[in-house]
Design a protein around this motif. Structure first.
Motif, mmCIF file in Angstrom:
data_model
loop_
_atom_site.group_PDB
_atom_site.id
_atom_site.type_symbol
_atom_site.label_atom_id
_atom_site.label_comp_id
_atom_site.label_asym_id
_atom_site.label_seq_id
_atom_site.Cartn_x
_atom_site.Cartn_y
_atom_site.Cartn_z
ATOM 1 N N ASN A 1 38.871 20.469 85.718
ATOM 2 C CA ASN A 1 38.698 21.471 86.760
ATOM 3 C C ASN A 1 37.359 22.166 86.532
ATOM 4 O OD1 ASN A 1 41.143 21.766 88.645
ATOM 5 N ND2 ASN A 1 42.092 21.472 86.643
ATOM 6 N N VAL B 1 39.694 23.536 90.505
ATOM 7 C CA VAL B 1 40.221 24.892 90.361
ATOM 8 C C VAL B 1 39.224 25.704 89.543
ATOM 9 C CG1 VAL B 1 42.144 26.286 89.492
ATOM 10 C CG2 VAL B 1 42.586 24.044 90.518
ATOM 11 N N ASN C 1 36.302 21.352 81.367
ATOM 12 C CA ASN C 1 36.173 22.562 82.170
ATOM 13 C C ASN C 1 34.852 23.225 81.781
ATOM 14 O OD1 ASN C 1 38.576 23.279 83.972
ATOM 15 N ND2 ASN C 1 39.605 22.567 82.123
ATOM 16 N N ASN D 1 40.302 17.719 90.171
ATOM 17 C CA ASN D 1 40.486 18.966 90.899
ATOM 18 C C ASN D 1 39.283 19.857 90.675
ATOM 19 O OD1 ASN D 1 43.011 18.411 92.092
ATOM 20 N ND2 ASN D 1 44.031 18.786 90.153
#
Length: 173
Positions: free
Chosen positions: A106, A84, A130, A82
């Motif tokens: 993300n 995000v 991340n 993903n």
């Protein structure tokens, strides 16, 4: 609606989102699981959208979904991660029923909120891969039910990992 706020923040289409933003009840949307549906006041208990090419930001208003037990926006090995972005909302610390939080793989940035240390039922916390920065909050040492804690792949986290590594239930670190 709290869920649509997340959906409308997207930059590009998700892989599985065809039923979001339709007249269909939100409990029937892909990745949204409720209890007490179809009764008048169903409770959202899980948001599960791993490997969905997600974009957008997690809204602060998700902290108002007090019946949530699981949020999975991570990568379950399905070939799509993903994307995000933004910070992890401190309001997620209000989700006292939450036992599973996977925000791995993300593009989340900023610091890990101290408030996550208030999630006493949390057993899985995955924030791996991340863009998180700063120190790991000492409050995470309060997560006495934690079985898995993964912050790998965040190259800008600093300092000493707090007493979390001394938690008796911790199996994966």
């Amino acid at each position: 609606d709290v869920l649509l706020e997340f959906y409308y923040s997207r930059i590009s289409p998700w892989i599985l989102s065809g039923d979001w933003d339709t007249p269909t009840h939100y409990c029937m949307w892909t990745g949204v699981f409720c209890q007490n549906y179809p009764w008048p006041d169903p409770e959202i208990i899980t948001i599960q959208l791993p490997n969905n090419a997600l974009t957008g930001t997690i809204p602060d208003s998700w902290g108002n979904l007090l019946t949530l037990t699981a949020i999975d926006l991570g990568d379950a090995g399905g070939g799509y991660s993903n994307g995000v972005e933004g910070s992890i909302p401190s309001s997620l610390g209000q989700l006292k029923r939450l036992n599973f939080l996977d925000l791995g793989w993300n593009k989340l940035d900023g610091t890990i909120p101290e408030e996550l240390g208030e999630l006493s039922r949390l057993t899985i916390l995955r924030l791996r891969h991340n863009l998180l920065v700063g120190a790991v909050p000492a409050s995470l040492g309060n997560l006495i039910n934690l079985i898995e804690f993964d912050i790998g792949g965040n190259s800008n986290l600093l300092g000493v990992i707090p007493s979390i590594c001394q938690l008796a239930s911790l199996q994966i670190f």
